[in-house]
Design an enzyme around this catalytic site. Sequence first.
Site, PDB file in Angstrom:
ATOM      1  N   GLN A 144      -5.789  -9.173  -0.436  1.00 28.85           N
ATOM      2  CA  GLN A 144      -6.889 -10.123  -0.291  1.00 28.85           C
ATOM      3  C   GLN A 144      -6.559 -11.456  -0.959  1.00 28.85           C
ATOM      4  OE1 GLN A 144     -11.033  -8.404  -0.253  1.00 28.85           O
ATOM      5  NE2 GLN A 144     -10.039  -7.034  -1.673  1.00 28.85           N
ATOM      6  N   MET A 190       0.793  -1.215   0.000  1.00 21.60           N
ATOM      7  CA  MET A 190       0.000   0.000   0.000  1.00 21.60           C
ATOM      8  C   MET A 190       0.835   1.279   0.000  1.00 21.60           C
ATOM      9  SD  MET A 190      -2.863  -1.042  -0.578  1.00 21.60           S
ATOM     10  CE  MET A 190      -2.525  -2.680  -1.183  1.00 21.60           C
TER      11      MET A 190
END
Lengths: 679, 97
Positions: free
Chosen positions: A412, A374
């Site tokens: 994910q 991120m």
Amino acid sequence: MTTRRDFIRASAVGAAASAASMAVPIRFAGAAAAQPPPEVKWSKAPCRFCGTGCGVQVAVQGNRVVATHGDPEAEVNRGLNCVKGYFLSKIMYGTDRLTTPLLRKKDGRYAKHGQFEPVSWDEAFDVMAAQFKRVLRTKGGAGIGMAGSGQWTVWEGYAANKLMKAGFRSNHIDPNARHCMASAVTGFMRTFGMDEPMGCYDDFEAADAFVLWGSNMAEMHPILWTRVTDRRLSHDHVKVAVLSTFEHRSFDLADIPIIFKPQTDLAILNYIANHIIQSGRVNEDFVGEHVRFKRGNDDIGYGLRPDHPLELAAAHAKDPTGSTDIDFEAFKAFVEPYTLEHVAALSGVEPGWLEHLAELYADPAVKVMSLWTMGFNQHTRGTWANNMVYNIHLLTGKIATPGNSPFSLTGQPSACGTAREVGTFAHRLPADLVVTDPEHRKHAESIWRLPPGLIVDKVGYHIVEQNRMLKDGQLNAYWVMANNNMQAAANLGNEGYPGYRNPENFIVVSDPYPTVTAQAADLILPTAMWVEKEGAYGNAERRTQFWHQLVKAPGQARSDLWQLMEFSKRFTTEECWPAELLDAHPEYRDKTLFDVLYRNGKVDRFAPDQVEAGYANDEAAAFGFYVQKGLFEEYAEFGAATATTSRRSTPTMRRAASAGRWWTARKRAGATTKAPIRT
Amino acid sequence: MDDEIHIASIIVRHRPDAVASIDRLVAAMPGAEVATREAGRCIVLHEGEGTRDMLACIEAIQATRGVISASLVYHHAEARAALDDILQPAANEDDQR
Ligand code: SF4
């Protein structure tokens, strides 16, 4: 004598010893050799908690998961699990697990401001279908939306994509993966023209240097970090560089620790490019053969509402990915101001560390793996950051060979396998096809055996826009699956919550637990999770992993797949498609969406007895055919045929010999097309 | 939760000088023991009453100076009452030795 306790303790030590290639100590050897309790059955599944995709062995006793351990034969994790993996055997058994549909009611009827009351599936779907039809009558599919997830199984995403894009004729379906992966995807598309990585986990054992760009792998991807650690500790020449705006646990292993001022990572990347050029270490053969140079638009705004003053003031807010061709000399001139002194001053980093870092890339003898999450992907200029790290790999030709690998780690379990490859995005169709290309639409319609012209040609609302459109009353029937977007999305107070509670809207949330998103809904549907259904996930290196249903979901909880397909039975083609289309193709009249989408002669062509013996399959039992296999085989046609129909030939998947069996695939894409370097 | 006992194994990778601190930590933690060790790594076996015990154990190991990683390998939750069931009488066990 061996008790159950002795046996479990010995199994625990045995599994760890085998994962670490250590000998089992004598005092545990006797008990470990005892016959295991016969009522316990072990099966494989991938972990559901992150994009690493660890393989686990799962023990089931009496319809309950009682134990898990890392699968020593899984290439990803080789017997290990991280601490999140510990929750695998707990996640299904929370005391607040949802076991029945819940509808907001007042005086015995649905009311937007009512309280949640338990209802049957029939009542839930009756009310939900009535609400969706209300919207269909006034706005058509344009008023219907869906927020999906990188936690959908491959076929859940595929079935949802079909229901929305072909059934309701709405492209307003987008996954939460947009929040975390948009920059990674756009970075891939702009540089390579396809959304696939050019490396894989095997690079860990071949690399001489690892550079963490805004990733705290030690805590966030601990199993992959173990592989970095093993490589670093067993090979003295290996170096680890960690870049971050704050110090975290990954710094424990850092040979080159770099704390920089926020945003200056972009300047550091340009400095490295400049260093490579100035020190004469551009790989000219590679660049000549595979690379072209482009200058991307700057002043691109911030993705806010189009009438926001910041967007109005930005010159390229409407064309953020636009670019113009330049040549190597222009690129060289562009990065020239990014000297060591200048960038050291900008970033606040010691020049010595910056030079060491640049040398990892510049030195042709060092194989380097760049890793990010991120820190790049949720950067204000995330797409640029992705493009720029590819720049330094392309300049040196350090790409798509063992150990040389720019690698975007994912969060994910199936952001790659479901959201990206199945294309559950507002602009995409399976296998990197897009809704805006007439050839691509035609191809999808033909695989789906649906009339030409059915799929809408406009990009739908992305997940951020969906909340805005709910608030503005443009989107009125909305289904949220496998995500907690009220928690995850930005601007909850101004867009998210007012959107969900807008009296014009009907909001459905499918979830195993009463998340804040579920509590903001009008109807909550209880969902089966993980090994309560048959599934497949695709991990960060695009390994597709399958599992069997191992236990039954509690109470009335049903899988997302069952929910999507069962709900589709309540709509006819007449209610969803324009009259002209049905006039031109009368063979689609008098049919339900279920008939045309899932009973289409393809999805329903495998009998339930093809489910592997010894495993339940609640969906096959409910629908009378092996749903998962049918959906997967139809999906696989996109991979088989895409190369001949698409400019961006991207066979994102390989055909499974049997969808009912454990199967993995991984691809390494060669840098065969010219990849642009961007300033 | 029901009355369950949780048994787990953890592989610990550490710098060579961390042995003494790991031993001290494990000795002070009820239910934990070092099952086996080699240079730079060991296997910790943990038995406790639930999630919290287990996580506390892994976190404490991770926070120990010189520990590079602590990875969970095996985890089993079992009803306390069933733990003392006899799987195999003593004679068989002797046979296997
Ligand atoms: S690293 Fe990810 S996939 Fe592996 S055990 Fe941990 S959470 Fe699960």
